[in-house]
Enzyme design. Structure first.
Site, PDB file in Angstrom:
ATOM      1  N   LYS A 170      84.294  98.725  47.996  1.00  0.00           N
ATOM      2  CA  LYS A 170      84.609  98.101  46.371  1.00  0.00           C
ATOM      3  C   LYS A 170      85.862  97.296  47.132  1.00  0.00           C
ATOM      4  CE  LYS A 170      81.591 100.746  44.048  1.00  0.00           C
ATOM      5  NZ  LYS A 170      80.512  99.254  43.305  1.00  0.00           N
ATOM      6  N   ASP A 199      82.048  94.690  47.328  1.00  0.00           N
ATOM      7  CA  ASP A 199      81.730  94.537  46.489  1.00  0.00           C
ATOM      8  C   ASP A 199      82.970  94.608  45.460  1.00  0.00           C
ATOM      9  OD1 ASP A 199      80.428  94.996  44.134  1.00  0.00           O
ATOM     10  OD2 ASP A 199      79.109  96.613  44.320  1.00  0.00           O
ATOM     11  N   GLU A 225      79.033  90.908  47.123  1.00  0.00           N
ATOM     12  CA  GLU A 225      77.801  91.680  45.982  1.00  0.00           C
ATOM     13  C   GLU A 225      79.063  91.180  44.846  1.00  0.00           C
ATOM     14  OE1 GLU A 225      76.423  95.494  44.610  1.00  0.00           O
ATOM     15  OE2 GLU A 225      76.676  95.447  46.791  1.00  0.00           O
ATOM     16  N   GLU A 251      72.082  94.524  40.410  1.00  0.00           N
ATOM     17  CA  GLU A 251      72.248  95.712  39.653  1.00  0.00           C
ATOM     18  C   GLU A 251      72.150  95.398  37.942  1.00  0.00           C
ATOM     19  OE1 GLU A 251      76.300  97.762  39.810  1.00  0.00           O
ATOM     20  OE2 GLU A 251      76.137  96.701  40.837  1.00  0.00           O
ATOM     21  N   ASP A 274      67.684  96.868  41.278  1.00  0.00           N
ATOM     22  CA  ASP A 274      67.126  98.627  40.818  1.00  0.00           C
ATOM     23  C   ASP A 274      66.287  98.826  39.744  1.00  0.00           C
ATOM     24  OD1 ASP A 274      67.759 101.256  40.266  1.00  0.00           O
ATOM     25  OD2 ASP A 274      70.069 100.522  40.155  1.00  0.00           O
ATOM     26  N   HIS A 301      70.138  98.452  44.369  1.00  0.00           N
ATOM     27  CA  HIS A 301      71.283  99.385  44.396  1.00  0.00           C
ATOM     28  C   HIS A 301      70.475  99.820  43.523  1.00  0.00           C
ATOM     29  CE1 HIS A 301      73.471 100.466  40.109  1.00  0.00           C
ATOM     30  NE2 HIS A 301      74.882 100.718  41.439  1.00  0.00           N
TER      31      HIS A 301
END
Length: 366
Positions: A170, A199, A225, A251, A274, A301
């Protein structure tokens, strides 16, 4: 003909130890807002959607009040007809995404679980799956934003030593220089051969994304992402055009129509659809087919933490790998399992959504 006799909703909150943060969430529990659908032939379908343990009551209220009455007496094998009835029924006016779609996802997943169980096949085989040797897994669970740099580096190196060939971390710190430093350190720690993704969890604006996306290209990122707000298709197109790092998202994209617009505009390069955000397996398969028509790889995701997606990826030629986060796997009768960097495909009939009674009772709050 199999008939639905009862619909029972539930909410489970499974502890996350230790709690994690990304750029927009603090999570102490993972929520499963779901439904058990009972039939006259003894088959019970389990379906659920995943949350950060907020809003679960609204999801199951939607099922109880608006979807469950439509299901009694229906044949679960008429899943597409049922999906149309619910998707374009009473809730169409007030919601075509978000809560209503997540509620429909839980119902739809339970119906597919029943069909696979009644056919005595794991869902991936029922869908004509082809990845008998397993699915490549990448691990997200070592890269949380609240980890110190020292813990981050230890976790990602441990993940590689466990046999994973891909890791994701992240980013989205208030100072992008700190993100840059962490990304640089991780790439050095894991080496050049490991697939490496980052992400942003929607934290950047277009200017920040343009600037820092360019700066981070030197670390050979597999994808960038959710750099922007998920409703900003034009912004993602600008990034996709300007950056050498591919854009991944999905997601927080809730319908096949939204994915269509992203794909048509050239704003998405990895499709992270997702099954718990779009309206279940029925719509997930439509999005995967749409991505295939544009040769866009599918890498879901895992709002379901991989239980359902392992089946869907195994049945989708354009799905190249699957995220791994192990927070809730131990509550299931057949938990999602990775060995030597690959998912071990399930053998039991169904969608791998059946929950062990002990844990169902322990973590149930409604």
């Amino acid at each position: 003909m199999v008939k639905i006799t009862k619909v029972e909703t539930f909410v489970l909150h499974v502890p996350i130890d230790p709690p994690i943060t990304d750029a927009i969430n603090v999570a102490t529990h993972w929520g499963l807002s779901g439904v058990r659908i009972f039939t006259d032939e003894g088959f019970v379908g389990y379906g659920y959607t995943g949350t950060c343990a907020h809003g679960d009551d609204m999801i199951v209220d939607t099922i109880d009040r608006y979807y469950a009455p439509e299901l009694i007496g229906k044949d679960p094998f008429m899943v597409k007809e049922i999906w149309d009835t619910l998707r374009y029924g009473k809730m169409h006016w007030i919601g075509r995404a978000g809560i209503t779609h997540m509620a429909l996802a839980a119902v739809d997943i339970a119906l597919w679980d029943i069909m696979a169980k009644a056919s005595n096949k794991p869902l991936w085989q029922y869908l004509g799956g082809h990845k008998s040797k397993g699915i490549k897994a990448y691990n997200t669970n070592g890269g949380w934003l609240n980890w110190s740099k020292e813990r981050l580096l230890k976790d990602v190196t441990d993940i590689v030593e466990q046999g994973f060939t891909g890791v994701k971390i992240k980013v989205g710190k208030s100072d992008p220089h700190e993100d840059y430093d962490r990304v640089k350190a991780v790439r050095k720690a894991i080496g050049d051969q490991v697939i490496f993704m980052i992400d942003v969890n929607q934290q950047w604006n277009i200017n920040t994304a343009m600037t820092w996306g360019k700066k981070l290209e030197e670390f050979d990122l597999f994808w960038l992402e959710e750099p922007l707000n998920p409703d900003d298709i034009l912004g993602h197109k600008k990034l996709a055009d300007a950056l050498n790092v591919p854009i991944a998202l999905g997601e927080h994209v809730y319908s096949k129509y939204a994915f269509r617009d992203y794909i048509h505009q050239g704003a998405i390069e990895y499709c992270q659809v997702d099954v718990t955000r779009v309206a279940g397996i029925t719509e997930w398969l439509q999005v995967a087919g749409l991505a295939a028509a544009y040769d866009i790889p599918v890498c879901p995701h895992v709002g379901d933490m991989g239980q359902i997606h392992q089946h869907l990826v195994a049945a989708t030629p354009g799905a190249i790998m699957l995220e791994y986060i192990p927070w809730i796997r131990t509550i299931f009768s057949e938990p999602a399992t990775v060995k030597n960097g690959h998912y071990v495909l399930p053998e039991l009939p169904g969608a791998s959504t059946e929950i062990i009674p002990k844990y169902f009772n322990e973590f149930r709050i409604r």
